[in-house]
Design a protein around this motif. Structure first.
Motif: not given
Length: 250
Positions: A189-197, A214-224, A230-231
């Motif tokens: 099962d894949t929950f994300s889509n190609a655009k999000e990846r 790069p950190t995950w927190d920075l990606v989350l804060e500035h690119y989503f 992402l709920v």
């Protein structure tokens, strides 16, 4: 073991909707262990939603509306397909062109509240990826493009499930000796889509170019910017793991 070359067609929509697209045709060819043709399966399916085919789908597939109107529903067809698959007493390996076919079948199995255990445990091989690896290609190609690549003569109608399965079986024969069957897989099962990846990959590249670690927190804060997408915690975890995998490639 038999090889089952599988293809599906599904209906589409021209507008946003909460209703899913559904499988409207299943076609498959059975080859024996020597790659010789044994038999085939073909059936149209009348969907629950968007049962009136839009102009794009009708033009793309050539499926007559009149035949969809009298076709059986998915549960009856998928049960018949399972029975046909079970005629291979020594087991099967499913061959698909990309991963969409397995995803669509499992989606419809679940939508109709049927048991998905057979399909989740079925072993399949993505022939598209196999061809790309075998020929050192980086961009996806269509079945028609692969037929041209291997200098095979197309037959039947493109975007009809059985005809596509037949052409794919010819590609399979042509590339068989170069395939790495260790890459056979089970559906996940894949929950994300190609655009999000892709957003994750773009974020990593942009930060590296700016000499920012790069950190995950920075990606989350500035690119989503739209956090509501992402709920689902499964999607969030999947994207975070994807970020970690991309960073591991650096």
């Amino acid at each position: 073991m038999d090889y089952i070359i599988l293809d599906i067609e599904f209906n589409g929509r021209k507008f946003a909707s909460e209703h899913p697209m559904e499988v409207i045709e299943i076609g498959a060819v059975r080859l024996d262990s020597s790659l010789q043709y044994k038999d085939e399966f073909s059936s149209l399916i009348k969907p629950i939603y968007f049962s009136t085919l839009n102009s794009f789908i009708k033009k793309k597939t050539g499926i007559p509306q009149e035949e969809i109107d009298i076709a059986a529903r998915f549960p009856k067809v998928i049960t018949a397909f399972r029975e046909w698959l079970d005629l291979s007493t020594d087991g099967v390996l499913l061959l698909t062109w990309g991963g969409e076919d397995m995803k669509r079948i499992i989606q419809d199995v679940r939508m109709h509240k049927m048991d998905d255990s057979y399909w989740m445990s079925a072993t399949y091989f993505d022939l598209l990826k196999g061809v790309l690896r075998a020929r050192g290609l980086s961009n996806d190609i269509s079945v028609e493009g692969a037929m041209a690549l291997f200098e095979l003569e197309p037959s039947g109608s493109a975007h009809r499930a059985l005809d596509d399965a037949k052409m794919t079986s010819e590609i399979f024969r042509a590339v068989f000796k170069d395939l790495d069957f260790e890459r056979s897989q089970h559906y996940v099962d894949t929950f994300s889509n190609a655009k999000e990846r892709k957003t994750v990959k773009v974020a990593i590249k942009a930060m590296n170019s700016q000499k920012i670690v790069p950190t995950w927190d920075l990606v989350l804060e500035h690119y989503f910017s739209d956090k509501t997408t992402l709920v689902d915690p499964r999607k969030l975890e999947e994207l975070q793991n994807y970020f970690a995998a991309q960073m591991g490639q650096k």
